[in-house]
Design an enzyme around this catalytic site. Sequence first.
Site, PDB file in Angstrom:
ATOM      1  N   HIS A  25       0.850  -1.192   0.000  1.00  0.00           N
ATOM      2  CA  HIS A  25       0.000   0.000   0.000  1.00  0.00           C
ATOM      3  C   HIS A  25       0.879   1.234   0.000  1.00  0.00           C
ATOM      4  CE1 HIS A  25      -0.160   0.886   4.647  1.00  0.00           C
ATOM      5  NE2 HIS A  25       1.005   0.391   4.306  1.00  0.00           N
ATOM      6  N   CYS A  34       6.068   6.398   4.127  1.00  0.00           N
ATOM      7  CA  CYS A  34       4.871   5.580   3.880  1.00  0.00           C
ATOM      8  C   CYS A  34       4.006   6.112   2.741  1.00  0.00           C
ATOM      9  CB  CYS A  34       4.047   5.427   5.157  1.00  0.00           C
ATOM     10  SG  CYS A  34       4.918   4.461   6.408  1.00  0.00           S
ATOM     11  N   HIS A  40       3.730  -4.943   3.725  1.00  0.00           N
ATOM     12  CA  HIS A  40       3.777  -5.493   5.074  1.00  0.00           C
ATOM     13  C   HIS A  40       3.310  -6.939   5.044  1.00  0.00           C
ATOM     14  CE1 HIS A  40       4.198  -1.527   6.967  1.00  0.00           C
ATOM     15  NE2 HIS A  40       3.218  -1.098   6.187  1.00  0.00           N
ATOM     16  N   HIS A  78      -1.687 -10.484  -1.073  1.00  0.00           N
ATOM     17  CA  HIS A  78      -0.848 -10.247  -2.249  1.00  0.00           C
ATOM     18  C   HIS A  78      -1.484  -9.255  -3.217  1.00  0.00           C
ATOM     19  CE1 HIS A  78       1.344 -13.609  -0.581  1.00  0.00           C
ATOM     20  NE2 HIS A  78       2.367 -13.218  -1.330  1.00  0.00           N
ATOM     21  N   GLU A 123       1.151  -4.174  11.598  1.00  0.00           N
ATOM     22  CA  GLU A 123       1.812  -4.034  10.309  1.00  0.00           C
ATOM     23  C   GLU A 123       3.283  -4.411  10.387  1.00  0.00           C
ATOM     24  OE1 GLU A 123       0.923   0.012   9.128  1.00  0.00           O
ATOM     25  OE2 GLU A 123       2.849   0.666   9.913  1.00  0.00           O
TER      26      GLU A 123
END
Length: 133
Positions: A25, A34, A40, A78, A123
């Site tokens: 993400h 980020c 993660h 995934h 995470e």
Amino acid sequence: MSTAYSLPSGGSYTLTTEVEFAAAHRLHGYDGNCARLHGHNWRVVIEVTGQTLDEVGMVVDFKVIRAQAREIAKRLDHAYLNEVPPFDSVNPTAEHIAAYFHQALAAGFDTDAYRVSAVTVWENDRSAVTFRP
């Protein structure tokens, strides 16, 4: 040596189990690393609370909780979360992922006997968020 055991009256039981999924993400509007694409190995811990036991002596079987949680995790596993609804329109933060799991689990799982009381999303080994309704 025998110890007497009597069934407790009142109180509640909280069952805890977990599932995992791997996904990438990026966080829109975030000022830091980020904001870039990263991934993660997410760990999702589900808590289910109930006050009554069935004829076997369980609130609900752990495998029932895990099976439903795995179905939700499959949708995200995934994947690039930013392209998977609802995260194509909601920032895929750990907070939103925890609330998403809770909502999806509770919708098909909660009964008069038990309910999803919390979902914690890890995470990494040091960072987690817990959603409680």
